[in-house]
Design an enzyme around this catalytic site. Structure first.
Site, PDB file in Angstrom:
ATOM      1  N   PRO A  41      -6.021 -26.869 -19.570  1.00 17.24           N
ATOM      2  CG  PRO A  41      -5.984 -24.749 -18.564  1.00 17.24           C
ATOM      3  CD  PRO A  41      -6.410 -26.157 -18.336  1.00 17.24           C
ATOM      4  CG  ASP A  55     -16.874 -32.044 -41.796  1.00 17.79           C
ATOM      5  OD1 ASP A  55     -17.779 -31.474 -42.420  1.00 17.79           O
ATOM      6  OD2 ASP A  55     -17.010 -32.554 -40.677  1.00 17.79           O
TER       7      ASP A  55
HETATM    8  C1  9D3 Z   1      -5.876 -18.027 -15.412  1.00 14.78           C
HETATM    9  C2  9D3 Z   1      -5.525 -19.151 -14.511  1.00 14.78           C
HETATM   10  N1  9D3 Z   1      -4.470 -19.931 -15.107  1.00 14.78           N
HETATM   11  C3  9D3 Z   1      -3.134 -19.531 -14.687  1.00 14.78           C
HETATM   12  C4  9D3 Z   1      -2.904 -19.318 -13.271  1.00 14.78           C
HETATM   13  C5  9D3 Z   1      -4.652 -21.358 -14.931  1.00 14.78           C
HETATM   14  C6  9D3 Z   1      -5.954 -21.872 -15.397  1.00 14.78           C
HETATM   15  C7  9D3 Z   1      -6.644 -22.729 -14.560  1.00 14.78           C
HETATM   16  C8  9D3 Z   1      -7.862 -23.250 -14.984  1.00 14.78           C
HETATM   17  C9  9D3 Z   1      -6.483 -21.554 -16.637  1.00 14.78           C
HETATM   18  C10 9D3 Z   1      -7.718 -22.073 -17.035  1.00 14.78           C
HETATM   19  C11 9D3 Z   1      -8.402 -22.913 -16.204  1.00 14.78           C
HETATM   20  C12 9D3 Z   1      -9.701 -23.501 -16.633  1.00 14.78           C
HETATM   21  N2  9D3 Z   1      -9.635 -24.073 -17.956  1.00 14.78           N
HETATM   22  C13 9D3 Z   1     -10.034 -25.308 -18.235  1.00 14.78           C
HETATM   23  O1  9D3 Z   1     -10.494 -26.007 -17.366  1.00 14.78           O
HETATM   24  C14 9D3 Z   1      -9.886 -25.816 -19.584  1.00 14.78           C
HETATM   25  C15 9D3 Z   1      -9.361 -25.203 -20.774  1.00 14.78           C
HETATM   26  C16 9D3 Z   1      -8.840 -23.897 -21.039  1.00 14.78           C
HETATM   27  O2  9D3 Z   1      -8.780 -23.001 -20.190  1.00 14.78           O
HETATM   28  N3  9D3 Z   1      -8.393 -23.643 -22.291  1.00 14.78           N
HETATM   29  C17 9D3 Z   1      -8.443 -24.560 -23.304  1.00 14.78           C
HETATM   30  N4  9D3 Z   1      -8.908 -25.772 -23.103  1.00 14.78           N
HETATM   31  C18 9D3 Z   1      -9.370 -26.090 -21.846  1.00 14.78           C
HETATM   32  S1  9D3 Z   1      -9.991 -27.569 -21.408  1.00 14.78           S
HETATM   33  C19 9D3 Z   1     -10.264 -27.118 -19.848  1.00 14.78           C
END
Ligand code: 9D3
Length: 247
Positions: A90, A170
């Site tokens: 993220p 596209d």
């Molecule tokens: C809700 C937890 N978050 C704040 C404490 C941190 C968090 C950690 C791990 C939020 C999401 C994740 C897992 N997400 C991914 O591994 C991820 C992701 C995403 O959540 N949103 C958009 N693209 C991606 S690419 C990998």
């Protein structure tokens, strides 16, 4: 193109090859997909892959050691390895079609999928070339991100799409949303097909499609249009669309 995916859920990522374009791309050897489970590189008797964060706080993190050993195993199998290493997270830069097009020029990509709250920062520092997000929403791990990336890249590879020019036509390749499309029958619940599409006038049809694309982009994704310089003609098509759609 070779994809090596480091994931605790290899069967989830491999399910990408069960259907659609990624499956065809794999069958024609345009892509190769290899999954690596960090659990297989864990050395303790419980095969632990996660631990608590230093400094406290909720949740767990993926440990650096089994991730780094997984990356080394990928590199050993790919020698001489030039694969770009991407961590889906993220915190990454947002993946867009321009980035997908750039990635499609690589011959090998290693994709690291996090679970829990993420991975030990030192893995990123030591081994990651690029950190990518797929959008501003919360997923439960990187696997769907990796699958999105693989799908989007695969369909750009030579000889993968049935229609050689559909990738070119596209939405996004010219920075606009697509126009509406219709197929038979001529009436669906009393809704007709726009007359221009039945006219046989191909210049008028092309102009109508361009106008629809411009108008829908302005109304739904004004951020996309702000990046573009419109010709006088496109500007006047857009103005007419907006007039007609404000009545
Ligand atoms: C809700 C937890 N978050 C704040 C404490 C941190 C968090 C950690 C791990 C939020 C999401 C994740 C897992 N997400 C991914 O591994 C991820 C992701 C995403 O959540 N949103 C958009 N693209 C991606 S690419 C990998």
């Amino acid at each position: 193109m070779r994809f090596d995916v480091i994931t605790l859920f290899p069967e989830l990522v491999e399910s990408l090859l069960e259907s659609g374009i990624p499956r065809r791309a794999s069958e024609s050897q345009a892509i190769e997909l290899h999954c690596w489970n960090p659990r297989n590189y864990s050395t303790d008797k419980h095969r632990t892959v996660d631990d608590r964060p230093y400094g406290g706080g909720p949740g767990m993190l993926m440990k650096a050691d089994c991730l780094l050993d997984s990356i080394d195993a990928v590199k050993a199998e790919n020698a001489p390895n030039t694969a770009k290493v991407i961590y889906l997270s993220p915190q990454g830069k947002r993946l867009d079609q321009a980035a997908v097009e750039t990635l499609a020029n690589e011959s090998s990509l290693t994709l690291i999928c996090g679970r829990y709250e993420g991975i030990d920062e030192r893995v990123i520092e030591l081994a990651v070339d690029e950190e990518l997000s797929i959008g501003d929403y919360v997923l439960s791990g990187g696997e769907l991100g990796a699958m999105v990336l693989i799908d989007a890249v695969s369909r750009l590879l030579p000889n993968v799409l049935g229609h050689q020019d559909s990738a070119q036509q596209d939405s996004f390749s010219d920075g606009l949303l697509d126009c509406p499309h219709y197929t038979r029958p001529a009436l669906v619940n009393a809704l007709a097909v726009p007359n221009v599409l039945l006219s046989g006038n191909h210049a008028k049809i092309a102009q109508w499609r361009k106008q629809q694309a411009l108008g829908r982009t302005q109304q739904r994704r004004p951020d996309l249009l702000k990046k573009k310089r419109l010709s006088q003609e496109d500007q006047s098509l857009l103005t007419k669309y907006l007039e007609e759609h404000s009545k």
